[in-house]
Design a protein around this motif. Structure first.
Motif, PDB file in Angstrom:
ATOM      1  N   LEU A  34       0.827  -1.207   0.000  1.00  0.00           N
ATOM      2  CA  LEU A  34       0.000   0.000   0.000  1.00  0.00           C
ATOM      3  C   LEU A  34       0.863   1.259   0.000  1.00  0.00           C
ATOM      4  O   LEU A  34       0.515   2.258  -0.631  1.00  0.00           O
ATOM      5  N   SER A  35       1.970   1.208   0.709  1.00  0.00           N
ATOM      6  CA  SER A  35       2.844   2.381   0.745  1.00  0.00           C
ATOM      7  C   SER A  35       3.460   2.656  -0.618  1.00  0.00           C
ATOM      8  O   SER A  35       3.508   3.800  -1.081  1.00  0.00           O
ATOM      9  N   LEU A  36       3.942   1.617  -1.281  1.00  0.00           N
ATOM     10  CA  LEU A  36       4.597   1.801  -2.567  1.00  0.00           C
ATOM     11  C   LEU A  36       3.621   2.197  -3.667  1.00  0.00           C
ATOM     12  O   LEU A  36       3.940   3.012  -4.536  1.00  0.00           O
ATOM     13  N   PRO A  41       3.081   7.588  -3.898  1.00  0.00           N
ATOM     14  CA  PRO A  41       2.703   8.459  -5.020  1.00  0.00           C
ATOM     15  C   PRO A  41       1.816   9.632  -4.610  1.00  0.00           C
ATOM     16  O   PRO A  41       1.994  10.753  -5.111  1.00  0.00           O
ATOM     17  N   VAL A  42       0.854   9.381  -3.696  1.00  0.00           N
ATOM     18  CA  VAL A  42      -0.008  10.478  -3.250  1.00  0.00           C
ATOM     19  C   VAL A  42       0.803  11.515  -2.485  1.00  0.00           C
ATOM     20  O   VAL A  42       0.614  12.730  -2.658  1.00  0.00           O
ATOM     21  N   LEU A  46       1.230  15.492  -3.443  1.00  0.00           N
ATOM     22  CA  LEU A  46       0.982  16.609  -2.524  1.00  0.00           C
ATOM     23  C   LEU A  46       2.237  17.443  -2.319  1.00  0.00           C
ATOM     24  O   LEU A  46       2.159  18.673  -2.214  1.00  0.00           O
ATOM     25  N   TRP A  47       3.399  16.794  -2.264  1.00  0.00           N
ATOM     26  CA  TRP A  47       4.649  17.519  -2.083  1.00  0.00           C
ATOM     27  C   TRP A  47       4.935  18.429  -3.278  1.00  0.00           C
ATOM     28  O   TRP A  47       5.366  19.575  -3.108  1.00  0.00           O
ATOM     29  N   ARG A  48       4.692  17.910  -4.479  1.00  0.00           N
ATOM     30  CA  ARG A  48       4.938  18.736  -5.679  1.00  0.00           C
ATOM     31  C   ARG A  48       3.951  19.898  -5.730  1.00  0.00           C
ATOM     32  O   ARG A  48       4.311  21.011  -6.124  1.00  0.00           O
ATOM     33  N   THR A  49       2.720  19.651  -5.326  1.00  0.00           N
ATOM     34  CA  THR A  49       1.727  20.725  -5.328  1.00  0.00           C
ATOM     35  C   THR A  49       2.064  21.785  -4.286  1.00  0.00           C
ATOM     36  O   THR A  49       1.809  22.977  -4.499  1.00  0.00           O
ATOM     37  N   ALA A  50       2.626  21.365  -3.160  1.00  0.00           N
ATOM     38  CA  ALA A  50       2.979  22.324  -2.113  1.00  0.00           C
ATOM     39  C   ALA A  50       4.006  23.339  -2.588  1.00  0.00           C
ATOM     40  O   ALA A  50       4.112  24.435  -2.027  1.00  0.00           O
TER      41      ALA A  50
END
Length: 285
Positions: A34-36, A41-42, A46-50
């Motif tokens: 689930l993490s991979l 990816p989520v 979110l990091w790129r959007t931040a």
């Protein structure tokens, strides 16, 4: 003494052996998977959007082209999911309650959108519903292809199996003796359906709706051929994300994707709340 000697090992046992072995290994594998596949990816999205900051994020959110694309994607997916709930439940009822020649063939055809490549489905639907197509020419001067109505047609096509395959197993398990008892007690057909059958089918129907809606929101291949892709008219949000990527505007693309993620999560959360409320009211049927 013998009793104490035999009982002493039980004191030092820290935990009882599991009935199903390998729980720790399978749990660790599930969390890693689930993490991979989902969490990392989520988190990256979110990091790129931040990187845009709140001002940049709200600038993308309030852009008219973005709002129109989101409205078209979520609006058409919602309408198509509602249509699939009605007709998918009817199809499941027919396949479950009646025996007729060709029943197995129809049951197999329901799964056709699962196996058919989305691009092939989009080209076929565009050819059929175009103004000069076999079906589209019958509805002139009203246009189906290259309009939001064409998007709904494509999403109904790819979303119907989700409702049928979700409702059909639950419908097969419904006890028909309860329906006969309701009829014996004087209930008419409408009362039997609304008070006996639908409460038991509601969780499955909501699940089918959620699956069809989620598939419709993110659908791309079967939609772009029949949508027309006209900005502010029939442009879907996934296509706008691709356009932003082609413009090397990665932050803008991730911002639109984040908005879609948030809206989808909220709507699916509300659907799950309705399912939980239905189970508390009617029981786990």
């Amino acid at each position: 003494m013998i009793h104490n000697a035999t009982a002493s090992p039980a004191k030092w046992r820290l935990k009882r052996p599991s009935i199903i072995p390998g729980f720790g290994l399978t749990l660790g594998f599930s969390l890693a998977y689930l993490s991979l596949i989902i969490l990392i990816p989520v988190a990256g999205l979110l990091w790129r959007t931040a990187g845009l900051g709140w001002s940049g994020f709200f600038a993308v959110l309030t852009d008219r082209r973005t709002l129109d694309a989101l409205y078209i994607s979520f609006g058409t997916a919602f309408v198509a999911a509602l249509v699939n709930v009605v007709f998918g439940t009817i199809v499941a009822w027919v396949l479950t309650r009646y025996n007729f020649p060709g029943r197995r063939l129809i049951d197999a055809i329901v799964d056709l959108p699962f196996a058919l490549p989305t691009a092939v489905a989009g080209i076929a639907l565009a050819a059929l519903y175009a103004p000069n197509g076999w079906v589209g020419s019958l509805f002139m001067p009203f246009r189906i292809a290259f309009t939001p109505l064409g998007i709904i047609v494509a999403l109904v096509f790819i979303g119907l199996p989700f409702v049928v395959r979700t409702v059909q197993p639950v419908m097969e398990e419904l006890d028909r003796e309860v329906e006969e008892a309701a009829a014996t007690l004087g209930a008419n057909r409408f009362q039997t359906i609304s008070r006996v059958i639908l409460p038991g089918l509601t969780p499955a129907i909501l699940t089918g709706f959620a699956l069809a809606f989620a598939r419709g929101v993110g659908e791309y291949g079967s939609v772009i051929f029949i949508a027309g892709n006209i900005p502010y008219v029939s442009e879907i949000a996934p296509l706008l994300i691709v356009i932003r990527l082609e413009e090397f505007n990665y932050a803008g693309a991730t911002a639109i994707a984040t908005i879609m993620l948030i809206i989808s999560f909220v709507m699916l959360f509300v659907i799950n709340l309705i399912q939980a409320w239905n189970r508390r009211r009617y029981g786990n049927v």
